[in-house]
Write a protein that holds these residues in place. Structure first.
Motif, PDB file in Angstrom:
ATOM      1  N   ASN A   1      58.512  47.592  15.677  1.00 53.36           N
ATOM      2  CA  ASN A   1      58.552  48.697  16.748  1.00 53.36           C
ATOM      3  C   ASN A   1      58.334  48.000  18.229  1.00 53.36           C
ATOM      4  O   ASN A   1      59.446  48.379  18.872  1.00 53.36           O
ATOM      5  N   LYS A   2      57.449  47.213  18.213  1.00 52.10           N
ATOM      6  CA  LYS A   2      57.307  46.552  19.622  1.00 52.10           C
ATOM      7  C   LYS A   2      58.702  45.683  19.934  1.00 52.10           C
ATOM      8  O   LYS A   2      59.243  45.710  21.117  1.00 52.10           O
ATOM      9  N   LYS A   3      59.299  44.976  19.054  1.00 50.60           N
ATOM     10  CA  LYS A   3      60.289  44.150  19.233  1.00 50.60           C
ATOM     11  C   LYS A   3      61.504  45.030  19.469  1.00 50.60           C
ATOM     12  O   LYS A   3      62.356  44.553  20.392  1.00 50.60           O
TER      13      LYS A   3
ATOM     14  N   LYS B   1      54.470  47.811  13.243  1.00 48.99           N
ATOM     15  CA  LYS B   1      53.880  47.775  14.514  1.00 48.99           C
ATOM     16  C   LYS B   1      54.576  46.870  15.421  1.00 48.99           C
ATOM     17  O   LYS B   1      54.900  47.098  16.472  1.00 48.99           O
ATOM     18  N   SER B   2      54.418  45.505  14.635  1.00 46.23           N
ATOM     19  CA  SER B   2      55.267  44.270  15.504  1.00 46.23           C
ATOM     20  C   SER B   2      56.791  44.688  15.380  1.00 46.23           C
ATOM     21  O   SER B   2      57.385  44.195  16.677  1.00 46.23           O
TER      22      SER B   2
ATOM     23  N   ARG C   1      61.728  47.923  20.783  1.00 47.52           N
ATOM     24  CA  ARG C   1      61.502  48.684  22.170  1.00 47.52           C
ATOM     25  C   ARG C   1      61.952  47.637  23.129  1.00 47.52           C
ATOM     26  O   ARG C   1      62.415  47.966  24.148  1.00 47.52           O
ATOM     27  N   GLU C   2      61.516  46.421  22.909  1.00 46.37           N
ATOM     28  CA  GLU C   2      61.879  45.257  23.926  1.00 46.37           C
ATOM     29  C   GLU C   2      63.359  45.153  23.975  1.00 46.37           C
ATOM     30  O   GLU C   2      64.047  44.982  24.888  1.00 46.37           O
TER      31      GLU C   2
END
Length: 126
Positions: A100-102, A97-98, A104-105
């Protein structure tokens, strides 16, 4: 900077982007494995505890000595491995989860930078 150096850097970046894209495709499978840690591991632990706490379990241990020992060891191993599986599943889910967020950023920043460079130098974007 020579064209070969720029080309090499571009190839490395493209390779990294393709690699990360493939990882994101595999992400669904990894999430399925993580979810099985959430669902199947507690089920296995619960079933094992139910069997151990059942009144007839000790009767089987006394009557069938070798089978009872093997059954007790097997249930202990199931509880231990399922606990490890559940903890690993939770950790893997949080990591995915973390990550994937990084990513996308990173993609958003990369696109913004590409647009800025292209507009600054009047280049067409691929």
């Amino acid at each position: 900077m020579s064209d070969d150096t720029q080309s090499s850097r571009r190839d490395v970046l493209d390779l990294m982007d393709n690699f990360i894209s493939k990882i994101l495709e595999i992400r669904k499978i990894l999430l399925g494995v993580s979810l099985s840690g959430f669902i199947l591991a507690p089920f296995a632990i619960g079933l094992s505890i139910f069997l151990i706490t059942h009144p007839h379990f000790f009767i089987v241990l006394e009557r069938e000595y070798e089978f009872g020992i093997a059954l007790g060891i097997l249930l202990g191993v199931i509880i231990s491995l399922s606990s490890i599986w559940m903890i690993t599943g939770i950790r893997q889910y949080v990591a995915l989860k973390s990550w994937n967020k990084k990513y996308r950023e990173y993609l958003q920043q990369k696109d913004e930078l590409d647009k800025k460079i292209a507009s600054q130098y009047g280049l067409d974007q691929d």
